[in-house]
Write an enzyme that holds these catalytic residues in place. Structure first.
Site, PDB file in Angstrom:
ATOM      1  N   GLY A  97       0.850  -1.192   0.000  1.00  0.00           N
ATOM      2  CA  GLY A  97       0.000   0.000   0.000  1.00  0.00           C
ATOM      3  C   GLY A  97       0.884   1.240   0.000  1.00  0.00           C
ATOM      4  O   GLY A  97       2.107   1.148   0.169  1.00  0.00           O
TER       5      GLY A  97
ATOM      6  N   ALA B 235      -5.851  -7.052   3.444  1.00  0.00           N
ATOM      7  CA  ALA B 235      -4.382  -7.134   3.498  1.00  0.00           C
ATOM      8  C   ALA B 235      -3.882  -8.543   3.192  1.00  0.00           C
ATOM      9  O   ALA B 235      -4.208  -9.483   3.907  1.00  0.00           O
ATOM     10  CB  ALA B 235      -3.892  -6.703   4.876  1.00  0.00           C
TER      11      ALA B 235
ATOM     12  N   TYR C 238      -0.803 -19.254  -3.264  1.00  0.00           N
ATOM     13  CA  TYR C 238      -1.661 -18.080  -3.047  1.00  0.00           C
ATOM     14  C   TYR C 238      -3.113 -18.525  -2.847  1.00  0.00           C
ATOM     15  O   TYR C 238      -3.744 -18.179  -1.836  1.00  0.00           O
ATOM     16  CB  TYR C 238      -1.563 -17.112  -4.239  1.00  0.00           C
ATOM     17  CG  TYR C 238      -2.645 -16.067  -4.235  1.00  0.00           C
ATOM     18  CD1 TYR C 238      -2.727 -15.151  -3.195  1.00  0.00           C
ATOM     19  CD2 TYR C 238      -3.605 -16.013  -5.252  1.00  0.00           C
ATOM     20  CE1 TYR C 238      -3.747 -14.202  -3.162  1.00  0.00           C
ATOM     21  CE2 TYR C 238      -4.613 -15.070  -5.230  1.00  0.00           C
ATOM     22  CZ  TYR C 238      -4.684 -14.164  -4.185  1.00  0.00           C
ATOM     23  OH  TYR C 238      -5.698 -13.238  -4.159  1.00  0.00           O
TER      24      TYR C 238
ATOM     25  N   LYS D 132      -5.515 -18.618   0.806  1.00  0.00           N
ATOM     26  CA  LYS D 132      -6.837 -17.999   0.940  1.00  0.00           C
ATOM     27  C   LYS D 132      -7.908 -19.039   1.280  1.00  0.00           C
ATOM     28  O   LYS D 132      -8.818 -18.780   2.063  1.00  0.00           O
ATOM     29  CB  LYS D 132      -7.209 -17.293  -0.370  1.00  0.00           C
ATOM     30  CG  LYS D 132      -6.382 -16.055  -0.667  1.00  0.00           C
ATOM     31  CD  LYS D 132      -6.905 -14.875   0.117  1.00  0.00           C
ATOM     32  CE  LYS D 132      -6.152 -13.597  -0.218  1.00  0.00           C
ATOM     33  NZ  LYS D 132      -6.765 -12.402   0.387  1.00  0.00           N
TER      34      LYS D 132
ATOM     35  N   ASN E 201     -10.995 -11.291 -11.982  1.00  0.00           N
ATOM     36  CA  ASN E 201      -9.972 -10.273 -12.262  1.00  0.00           C
ATOM     37  C   ASN E 201     -10.536  -8.870 -12.026  1.00  0.00           C
ATOM     38  O   ASN E 201     -11.671  -8.605 -12.426  1.00  0.00           O
ATOM     39  CB  ASN E 201      -9.481 -10.414 -13.693  1.00  0.00           C
ATOM     40  CG  ASN E 201      -8.672 -11.676 -13.870  1.00  0.00           C
ATOM     41  OD1 ASN E 201      -9.125 -12.759 -13.515  1.00  0.00           O
ATOM     42  ND2 ASN E 201      -7.470 -11.550 -14.379  1.00  0.00           N
TER      43      ASN E 201
HETATM   44  N1  UDP Z   1      -1.210 -11.399 -19.382  1.00  0.00           N
HETATM   45  C1  UDP Z   1      -0.465 -11.171 -20.538  1.00  0.00           C
HETATM   46  N2  UDP Z   1       0.534 -10.226 -20.500  1.00  0.00           N
HETATM   47  C2  UDP Z   1       0.812  -9.500 -19.373  1.00  0.00           C
HETATM   48  C3  UDP Z   1       0.033  -9.722 -18.205  1.00  0.00           C
HETATM   49  C4  UDP Z   1      -0.966 -10.690 -18.256  1.00  0.00           C
HETATM   50  O1  UDP Z   1      -0.679 -11.812 -21.573  1.00  0.00           O
HETATM   51  O2  UDP Z   1       1.744  -8.660 -19.399  1.00  0.00           O
HETATM   52  C5  UDP Z   1      -2.308 -12.391 -19.411  1.00  0.00           C
HETATM   53  C6  UDP Z   1      -2.114 -13.528 -18.398  1.00  0.00           C
HETATM   54  O3  UDP Z   1      -1.367 -14.578 -18.959  1.00  0.00           O
HETATM   55  C7  UDP Z   1      -3.569 -13.912 -18.101  1.00  0.00           C
HETATM   56  C8  UDP Z   1      -4.335 -12.610 -18.265  1.00  0.00           C
HETATM   57  O4  UDP Z   1      -3.491 -11.746 -19.022  1.00  0.00           O
HETATM   58  O5  UDP Z   1      -4.026 -14.825 -19.077  1.00  0.00           O
HETATM   59  C9  UDP Z   1      -4.674 -11.949 -16.950  1.00  0.00           C
HETATM   60  O6  UDP Z   1      -3.502 -11.871 -16.171  1.00  0.00           O
HETATM   61  P1  UDP Z   1      -3.388 -10.992 -14.858  1.00  0.00           P
HETATM   62  O7  UDP Z   1      -1.985 -11.122 -14.342  1.00  0.00           O
HETATM   63  O8  UDP Z   1      -3.885  -9.603 -15.123  1.00  0.00           O
HETATM   64  O9  UDP Z   1      -4.424 -11.643 -13.835  1.00  0.00           O
HETATM   65  P2  UDP Z   1      -4.575 -13.169 -13.311  1.00  0.00           P
HETATM   66  O10 UDP Z   1      -5.542 -13.834 -14.251  1.00  0.00           O
HETATM   67  O11 UDP Z   1      -3.224 -13.794 -13.288  1.00  0.00           O
HETATM   68  O12 UDP Z   1      -5.158 -12.986 -11.959  1.00  0.00           O
END
Ligand code: UDP
Length: 329
Positions: free
Chosen positions: A35, A79, A146, A150, A175
């Site tokens: 943060g 957090a 992770y 949770k 997301n």
């Molecule tokens: N992704 C990508 N390029 C980047 C970041 C993410 O292609 O620079 C893809 C990643 O492989 C996933 C999607 O975007 O399929 C969402 O990724 P993010 O890390 O935003 O969220 P997650 O799904 O891991 O929580």
């Protein structure tokens, strides 16, 4: 007073704005590792009455100080560490903070007779989806520490309800995207790993990397469910109201129920910015399931939660933040 742990972070700070707009009194507890003090300053400029305590969940005395000083009615607990890749490399860090840190918090809550909590859980507790859209009854088999850290908290919360009458609402986020409409706060991670900020950061001439286009999806790129952070913040207020009115534990998926591919998100960014962005396809990122999106009917019917903002809205507010936030980074 509502205690918001992680209130200086991305989702936490947006929820604080939602709650102060609704008249809640807030105490933020944050160790400022991820943060930002600048975020606290912005929140205080919106509502001077916010209390801020710098402290760490791994230190029970830090938590007790808050409960001794303030009359806490309920807790919203954000957090946590939240990077999947890092959790695979350093699981101890994740279990110690996300799981044991939360256990410390819950013990102090029980000691001070505070029995309402809204908990930030995640679709990562489901693991590799057996079917989509994913509803709350989908089996929970996380594939990384992770998600496991949770899920353990979810189990602990259920046991604390049975044993001590602690009522919890677990919100399983999909997301999260976008920023405050007024551009005051935003998504500010260091390093940034998320899709939309990474695309927007490439808009000034760098190259955005798509992690794999050989998935079993229509355009070959991964499909996710991008829920707007202000819509998500509203769900926390509704969860608090539900706890106040019903006084019972429950769990809700929070997503738009719409799956968008990485390629589609990229093209929508180009459209919103009215700009071509350099892109290249690289290797898959380990641990990414092909398709994740939510069935959120339960949150709609029970909490009366409805998403109001589109993917383009999220991209547009995220870009506003990206441009105005450069002085901080
Ligand atoms: N992704 C990508 N390029 C980047 C970041 C993410 O292609 O620079 C893809 C990643 O492989 C996933 C999607 O975007 O399929 C969402 O990724 P993010 O890390 O935003 O969220 P997650 O799904 O891991 O929580």
């Amino acid at each position: 007073m509502i205690l918001v742990t992680g209130g200086a972070g991305y989702i936490g700070s947006h929820t604080v704005i939602n709650l102060i707009n609704a008249g809640y009194k807030i105490c933020i507890f944050d160790n400022l590792e991820n943060g930002h003090i600048e975020t606290i300053n912005v929140l205080k400029s919106i509502e001077n009455d916010i209390e801020f305590v710098k402290g760490d969940l791994r230190n029970t005395e830090d938590i007790e100080k808050v409960f001794r000083q303030f009359k806490i009615d309920a807790v919203i607990h954000f957090a946590a560490y939240a990077l999947v890749g890092e959790s695979v490399e350093n699981p101890s860090k994740y279990y110690r903070n996300n799981t044991f840190g939360t256990l410390n918090l819950l013990d102090v809550m029980i000691k001070y007779n505070v029995k309402k909590i809204v908990f930030s859980s995640t679709c990562a507790t489901y693991g590799e989806p057996a079917y989509t859209p994913i509803d709350e009854n989908h089996v929970q088999k996380p594939i990384n520490p992770y998600g496991a850290s949770k899920l353990m908290v979810e189990r602990i919360l259920d046991d604390f309800d049975k044993a001590y009458g602690l009522k919890s609402i677990k919100l399983r986020y999909f997301n999260v995207a976008g920023c405050d409409e007024k551009g005051r706060i935003g998504e500010w991670h260091n390093p940034e790993t998320h899709l939309i900020p990474n695309i927007l950061k490439a808009a000034d001439g760098k190259v955005f990397k798509i992690f794999g286009n050989d998935y079993n999806t229509p355009d070959g790129t991964c499909i996710r469910d991008y829920v707007n952070v202000e819509d998500l913040a509203q769900a926390h207020r509704l969860a608090l109201i539900y706890l106040e009115n019903e006084n019972k534990s429950d769990v809700f998926n929070l997503g738009t129920e719409k799956g968008d591919s990485v390629k589609y998100v990229f093209e929508t960014c180009e459209k919103v910015l009215n700009k071509k962005i350099n892109v290249e396809i690289v290797e898959r990122r380990p641990g990414d399931p092909a398709i994740l999106y939510a069935n959120s009917k339960k949150a709609q019917t029970v909490l009366n939660w409805h998403t109001e903002r589109t993917l383009a809205d999220s991209i547009s507010t995220a870009y506003k933040w990206e441009v105005s936030n450069v002085q901080y980074i």
